[in-house]
Design a protein around this motif. Structure first.
Motif, PDB file in Angstrom:
ATOM      1  N   UNK A  89       0.855  -1.192   0.000  1.00  0.00           N
ATOM      2  CA  UNK A  89       0.000   0.000   0.000  1.00  0.00           C
ATOM      3  C   UNK A  89       0.887   1.237   0.000  1.00  0.00           C
ATOM      4  N   UNK A  90       0.640   2.122  -0.956  1.00  0.00           N
ATOM      5  CA  UNK A  90       1.404   3.369  -1.098  1.00  0.00           C
ATOM      6  C   UNK A  90       0.389   4.506  -1.059  1.00  0.00           C
ATOM      7  N   UNK A  91       0.329   5.226   0.033  1.00  0.00           N
ATOM      8  CA  UNK A  91      -0.708   6.248   0.152  1.00  0.00           C
ATOM      9  C   UNK A  91      -0.249   7.386   1.060  1.00  0.00           C
ATOM     10  N   UNK A  92      -1.099   8.352   1.212  1.00  0.00           N
ATOM     11  CA  UNK A  92      -0.784   9.537   2.003  1.00  0.00           C
ATOM     12  C   UNK A  92      -1.772  10.634   1.669  1.00  0.00           C
ATOM     13  N   UNK A  93      -1.265  11.751   1.175  1.00  0.00           N
ATOM     14  CA  UNK A  93      -2.128  12.867   0.776  1.00  0.00           C
ATOM     15  C   UNK A  93      -1.854  13.242  -0.677  1.00  0.00           C
ATOM     16  N   UNK A  94      -2.871  13.784  -1.321  1.00  0.00           N
ATOM     17  CA  UNK A  94      -2.724  14.240  -2.696  1.00  0.00           C
ATOM     18  C   UNK A  94      -3.803  15.283  -2.965  1.00  0.00           C
ATOM     19  N   UNK A  95      -3.706  15.963  -4.081  1.00  0.00           N
ATOM     20  CA  UNK A  95      -4.737  16.920  -4.488  1.00  0.00           C
ATOM     21  C   UNK A  95      -4.448  17.381  -5.903  1.00  0.00           C
ATOM     22  N   UNK A  96      -5.522  17.620  -6.649  1.00  0.00           N
ATOM     23  CA  UNK A  96      -5.416  18.198  -7.990  1.00  0.00           C
ATOM     24  C   UNK A  96      -5.586  19.712  -7.898  1.00  0.00           C
ATOM     25  N   UNK A  97      -4.718  20.446  -8.595  1.00  0.00           N
ATOM     26  CA  UNK A  97      -4.819  21.902  -8.619  1.00  0.00           C
ATOM     27  C   UNK A  97      -5.094  22.376 -10.045  1.00  0.00           C
ATOM     28  N   UNK A  98      -6.279  22.944 -10.252  1.00  0.00           N
ATOM     29  CA  UNK A  98      -6.667  23.428 -11.576  1.00  0.00           C
ATOM     30  C   UNK A  98      -5.705  24.498 -12.078  1.00  0.00           C
ATOM     31  N   UNK A  99      -5.132  25.270 -11.154  1.00  0.00           N
ATOM     32  CA  UNK A  99      -4.215  26.344 -11.532  1.00  0.00           C
ATOM     33  C   UNK A  99      -2.911  25.819 -12.122  1.00  0.00           C
ATOM     34  N   UNK A 100      -2.578  24.570 -11.842  1.00  0.00           N
ATOM     35  CA  UNK A 100      -1.313  24.003 -12.300  1.00  0.00           C
ATOM     36  C   UNK A 100      -1.425  23.273 -13.628  1.00  0.00           C
ATOM     37  N   UNK A 101      -2.640  23.032 -14.102  1.00  0.00           N
ATOM     38  CA  UNK A 101      -2.792  22.353 -15.376  1.00  0.00           C
ATOM     39  C   UNK A 101      -4.091  21.572 -15.476  1.00  0.00           C
ATOM     40  N   UNK A 102      -4.277  20.909 -16.612  1.00  0.00           N
ATOM     41  CA  UNK A 102      -5.483  20.116 -16.825  1.00  0.00           C
ATOM     42  C   UNK A 102      -5.397  18.808 -16.038  1.00  0.00           C
ATOM     43  N   UNK A 103      -6.548  18.134 -15.912  1.00  0.00           N
ATOM     44  CA  UNK A 103      -6.591  16.903 -15.116  1.00  0.00           C
ATOM     45  C   UNK A 103      -5.723  15.795 -15.690  1.00  0.00           C
ATOM     46  N   UNK A 104      -5.432  15.864 -16.980  1.00  0.00           N
ATOM     47  CA  UNK A 104      -4.575  14.855 -17.600  1.00  0.00           C
ATOM     48  C   UNK A 104      -3.093  15.070 -17.348  1.00  0.00           C
ATOM     49  N   UNK A 105      -2.729  16.224 -16.795  1.00  0.00           N
ATOM     50  CA  UNK A 105      -1.332  16.577 -16.558  1.00  0.00           C
ATOM     51  C   UNK A 105      -0.941  16.156 -15.145  1.00  0.00           C
ATOM     52  N   UNK A 106      -0.074  15.180 -15.023  1.00  0.00           N
ATOM     53  CA  UNK A 106       0.298  14.664 -13.699  1.00  0.00           C
ATOM     54  C   UNK A 106       1.014  15.712 -12.854  1.00  0.00           C
ATOM     55  N   UNK A 107       1.605  16.711 -13.496  1.00  0.00           N
ATOM     56  CA  UNK A 107       2.281  17.767 -12.742  1.00  0.00           C
ATOM     57  C   UNK A 107       1.304  18.716 -12.045  1.00  0.00           C
ATOM     58  N   UNK A 108       0.008  18.559 -12.353  1.00  0.00           N
ATOM     59  CA  UNK A 108      -1.010  19.380 -11.691  1.00  0.00           C
ATOM     60  C   UNK A 108      -1.463  18.759 -10.366  1.00  0.00           C
ATOM     61  N   UNK A 109      -0.800  17.658  -9.973  1.00  0.00           N
ATOM     62  CA  UNK A 109      -1.171  16.956  -8.747  1.00  0.00           C
ATOM     63  C   UNK A 109      -0.047  17.051  -7.718  1.00  0.00           C
ATOM     64  N   UNK A 110      -0.443  17.110  -6.464  1.00  0.00           N
ATOM     65  CA  UNK A 110       0.534  17.307  -5.394  1.00  0.00           C
ATOM     66  C   UNK A 110       1.534  16.145  -5.285  1.00  0.00           C
TER      67      UNK A 110
END
Length: 295
Positions: free
Chosen positions: A161-182
């Motif tokens: 199991x690999x988990x923790x916290x994450x979040x998508x930021x619309x300001x950083x890019x589209x949902x398909x862009x992995x760099x838009x995620x924490x």
């Protein structure tokens, strides 16, 4: 009222829909910004201090009561599933109850890496309740790709199991862009490193992700199960229900994805995966006098 680290807060602009704890503060463009971790959702967020309010004790108790009720319902449903699995295995092991039930079972061993020590403790408590053998390690999400190889070599888990916290930021890019995620890219890198050690999907079963994580990238990296297909928040305990189902399913049986998801708190909008074999092993004979400490 001042906002301090470890305060329990809500965001006014979001109508206090999620309860957070303040884990850090920073200055950004002359404003004081709080770094927030969800209390029950695996979500990390930033918010201006002036957008936060302290959540009252009565509100916390009400929300906690509702969540505990949901958790207990999921646990009850899960235990029903496990009981049915055990009954079927006993029937098969005893040749239709015509022989004595002289057998033992070894559930799949779990290695659980979590970016949040508080969530890790909650998960370990639930693993213990359910009876899943587990090693829990607190590890910052950014450190996971660097440490996972040696941890797999040392602990030799059946399930990771690999988990923790994450979040998508619309300001950083589209949902398909992995760099838009924490932290999605860190989860992806960790899965890839794990697959370098054990490539086969049924020799090491992997769950990876947190709230709003980039589901497709994590699955393509080699995870069996991941979050979050619809980029929604997932509950802190959801990974436990998924891997516990795998741990108690016999290795000769294929796990239907819906059977795994239906008793989670989040469901298919937040969790998904691919067909996977269980990892439970059954053996015999079972000597009760000598083996109680092991099984």
């Amino acid at each position: 009222m001042s906002i301090n680290i470890m305060d329990i807060v809500g965001r006014v602009s979001y109508h206090c829909d999620i309860i957070f704890r303040v884990i850090d503060k920073k200055e950004e463009d002359g404003k004081e910004i709080a770094i927030l971790y969800g209390e029950d959702m695996r979500l990390i967020a930033d918010a201006p201090i002036d957008d936060l309010v302290i959540v009252s004790q009565s509100t916390r108790e009400r929300v906690t009561k509702e969540l505990v009720s949901m958790e207990e319902q999921s646990l009850q449903l899960f235990r029903q599933d496990v009981d049915l699995l055990k009954q079927r295995q006993e029937y098969e092991a005893t040749d239709g109850y015509s022989k004595s039930s002289n057998y033992f079972q070894i559930p799949g061993r779990v290695l659980h890496l979590d970016g949040d020590p508080a969530y890790l403790e909650k998960c370990l408590t639930l693993y213990e309740k359910i009876g899943v053998p587990v090693i829990g390690i607190h590890c910052d999400e950014k450190e996971m790709p660097l440490k996972i190889g040696k941890l797999i070599d040392y602990y030799r888990p059946d399930i990771l199991v690999i988990t923790g916290h994450d979040a998508y930021s619309k300001a950083k890019g589209k949902k398909g862009d992995i760099n838009a995620y924490r932290h999605s890219k860190h989860f992806v890198q960790t899965v890839k490193e794990a697959r370098k050690r054990i490539p086969h999907l049924d020799q090491l079963v992997i769950f990876a992700g947190a709230c709003q994580s980039h589901f497709e990238s994590i699955i393509h990296a080699g995870a069996n199960f991941a979050s979050s297909p619809y980029r929604v928040n997932i509950h802190a305990l959801d990974p436990v229900y998924i891997v516990a189902k795998i741990s108690f399913t016999p290795f000769m049986e294929r796990i239907n994805v819906w059977d795994v998801l239906r008793n989670t708190l989040t469901g298919e909008k937040g969790l998904g995966g691919i067909d996977t074999r269980g990892v439970l092993r059954t053996g015999m004979p079972y000597n009760k006098d000598q083996n109680d400490e092991y099984y």
